[in-house]
Scaffold this motif. Sequence first.
Motif, short mmCIF file in Angstrom:
data_model
loop_
_atom_site.label_atom_id
_atom_site.label_comp_id
_atom_site.label_asym_id
_atom_site.label_seq_id
_atom_site.Cartn_x
_atom_site.Cartn_y
_atom_site.Cartn_z
N UNK A 197 19.50 0.07 -23.46
CA UNK A 197 18.46 1.09 -23.37
C UNK A 197 18.66 2.18 -24.42
N UNK A 198 19.90 2.54 -24.68
CA UNK A 198 20.17 3.55 -25.71
C UNK A 198 19.74 3.05 -27.08
N UNK A 199 20.01 1.80 -27.36
CA UNK A 199 19.58 1.21 -28.63
C UNK A 199 18.06 1.18 -28.73
N UNK A 200 17.38 0.88 -27.64
CA UNK A 200 15.92 0.86 -27.65
C UNK A 200 15.36 2.27 -27.89
N UNK A 201 15.98 3.28 -27.30
CA UNK A 201 15.55 4.65 -27.54
C UNK A 201 15.72 5.03 -29.00
N UNK A 202 16.86 4.73 -29.57
CA UNK A 202 17.13 5.07 -30.96
C UNK A 202 16.21 4.31 -31.91
N UNK A 203 15.81 3.10 -31.54
CA UNK A 203 14.94 2.30 -32.40
C UNK A 203 13.46 2.65 -32.24
N UNK A 204 13.14 3.44 -31.22
CA UNK A 204 11.74 3.74 -30.93
C UNK A 204 11.13 4.77 -31.88
N UNK A 205 11.95 5.46 -32.65
CA UNK A 205 11.45 6.52 -33.52
C UNK A 205 11.39 7.88 -32.85
N UNK A 206 11.94 7.98 -31.65
CA UNK A 206 11.95 9.26 -30.95
C UNK A 206 12.77 10.29 -31.72
N UNK A 207 12.34 11.54 -31.63
CA UNK A 207 12.97 12.62 -32.38
C UNK A 207 14.21 13.13 -31.63
N UNK A 208 15.30 12.37 -31.74
CA UNK A 208 16.54 12.74 -31.05
C UNK A 208 17.13 14.02 -31.63
N UNK A 344 5.84 7.44 -39.16
CA UNK A 344 5.77 7.55 -37.70
C UNK A 344 6.96 8.26 -37.10
N UNK A 345 8.02 8.51 -37.81
CA UNK A 345 9.17 9.24 -37.27
C UNK A 345 8.95 10.73 -37.49
N UNK A 346 8.11 11.33 -36.66
CA UNK A 346 7.73 12.73 -36.82
C UNK A 346 8.85 13.64 -36.35
N UNK A 347 9.11 14.69 -37.11
CA UNK A 347 10.24 15.57 -36.79
C UNK A 347 9.81 16.80 -36.00
N UNK A 490 0.60 -8.51 -42.65
CA UNK A 490 2.01 -8.52 -43.03
C UNK A 490 2.91 -7.88 -41.98
N UNK A 491 2.30 -7.32 -40.92
CA UNK A 491 3.07 -6.62 -39.89
C UNK A 491 3.54 -7.60 -38.83
N UNK A 492 4.78 -7.43 -38.43
CA UNK A 492 5.32 -8.23 -37.34
C UNK A 492 4.88 -7.63 -36.01
N UNK A 493 3.91 -8.27 -35.36
CA UNK A 493 3.36 -7.71 -34.12
C UNK A 493 4.30 -8.07 -32.97
N UNK A 494 5.40 -7.38 -32.90
CA UNK A 494 6.38 -7.59 -31.84
C UNK A 494 6.22 -6.50 -30.80
N UNK A 495 6.84 -6.70 -29.66
CA UNK A 495 6.79 -5.68 -28.62
C UNK A 495 7.48 -4.40 -29.06
N UNK A 496 8.52 -4.53 -29.85
CA UNK A 496 9.23 -3.33 -30.32
C UNK A 496 8.35 -2.53 -31.28
N UNK A 497 7.59 -3.22 -32.14
CA UNK A 497 6.70 -2.52 -33.06
C UNK A 497 5.56 -1.86 -32.29
N UNK A 498 5.02 -2.58 -31.31
CA UNK A 498 3.96 -2.00 -30.48
C UNK A 498 4.49 -0.77 -29.75
#
Length: 537
Positions: A197-208, A344-347, A490-498
């Motif tokens: 879950x921590x890895x998913x949060x960090x990969x989501x683009x959230x402004x940690x 998309x990684x807004x600060x 050209x975009x990989x329409x994966x669940x992680x990208x969505x």
Amino acid sequence: METASLEIDRLSIYKAARSIKRRDNTLYNALLSIYEDSIFVGEISQIWPELPLLANLRCGLWYSPNFHSTCYFKSTDGHTNNWSFNTSRLNLHVALLAGQRGGCMIVDSTRKGKRFPDSMSKTIPIWTCVLNRAISNYRNRCFGGGRTSSQYTVSNVPDVLSTDTRQVSSDWDCTLHLPLWVSETEKALIEDRLEQWTMELEASGADISSIALSLKKPLRPLWISQKTVIWLNEVPEYDSWDFTPIMLVSASSPSPTYRQRTTSEFSWNYIPGAGDDEESWARGLSPYLFWKHAYDLISSGPDVCNQKVADIVEKDRVYRAQRGGNASQISVRPSRFSRTSDNFSIKQHPDLESPCIDGNEDSSSAHTMDDGAIFWIDSTNVAVGAPCLGMEVCFTDSLLNCAEESLTLCLENTKAYLHLSIVSSKFDRFSLFRNLPYALDFARMNLRQGKRLIICCNNGEDISICVCLAILMVLFNGKGYFDDGKSFGETNISKSELRRRLVYICKYAVNARPSRGNLKQVFNYLNGGNLGPTSSK
């Protein structure tokens, strides 16, 4: 014959039980139960008045007229064997607010037989632990713990991370704190999933980084119910703890059965967690309207309560409809966030001072918050929101209406308005899927002309968010620029990208609560659906 007789007896018992439940679950009983539980919430909020009071949607919103803001932690994410950390409901504004104010209180309730809902027993504890772990990882990277000096130099470290912050980083508590009634076996199973879950949060683009800068102490939940014993002369100062408290206040009394109570005039049955599932009992009454007329409704008694609620709801509907003569259908407001042209990684982080739901507010401001709020998604020229149905509007940009009812509009260009009656996946599993081609074609046509696009649905929280997500995936590139679909192939329409782009939308549309069923329709469409009408090409 005996089997048939037994079935008849069972059916009769079932009908009797349902009849008793309907008798006990009256509107008056629900409202009076909420009012009584709200007294307890008010008492707890006065113990630490400096801490902001937040309502966990939707049930918690009924239990106070003075909430600072709202949040959305689902109990289903904490159900046994269904534990989840949902990156589409990050609730980062809660962590930022707790960091700024030294903590916060979250109010929710649950049905009979339980002290706390699963949202408080497990969902929020999981959320605090995953955030703490992500913050710890971020701080370790800042101080060279996770990178070599060539990868991360001293100049990368924000000035706000002072020497004091360096000292507490090594002691940052990343432990999973669960209440005592959660078994050690269940706790161990949850801990096995924390790293993922921590890895998913960090990969989501959230402004940690913003959360890390705001929080001086790690987050930690505390549980308060009507069974909790608090000695007022020994209440500690919240800032004396070595953590940032997230106080979880369960408003309802954990009664295993309905309890009959008596006031000076009326007898009534107490309902634990009465604010839950409002569609089944509220008859159109909202928490705002309830608290505006609370004393009148409570004193009216059970015999006339239903009629009073009907009158209040109808007067409110007429009032809003009459406003259409002098006010726009949709109140377009600037984005509550700073506009940028970054990726998309807004600060930037959101303005935390959201409107209070206060009984002293006039109904205009309350309905502006609920029904007229338009959230612009960064610099994409796309916005989402909810319309106030039944009013006139003159609008110069394009409007995609996904609500069940059409709107009366005065647009200069009739091609700038499209009505698609889309219903939730609960009622039609393929409604959104069928209409997405037309929504994308309409969006493409108007965005090509440089027009801004507003997408609205019944509540501005679900279908409009999913349609916006599909539009950003198909017509915009990974940096948030309109490219007419060039990068879509050209975009990989994966669940992680969505999920990553949904997190991006939720940073701006703070009311967003897309359902899993509608998100699944978007994912399936993007991975195999026909892109639909192409008349605008």
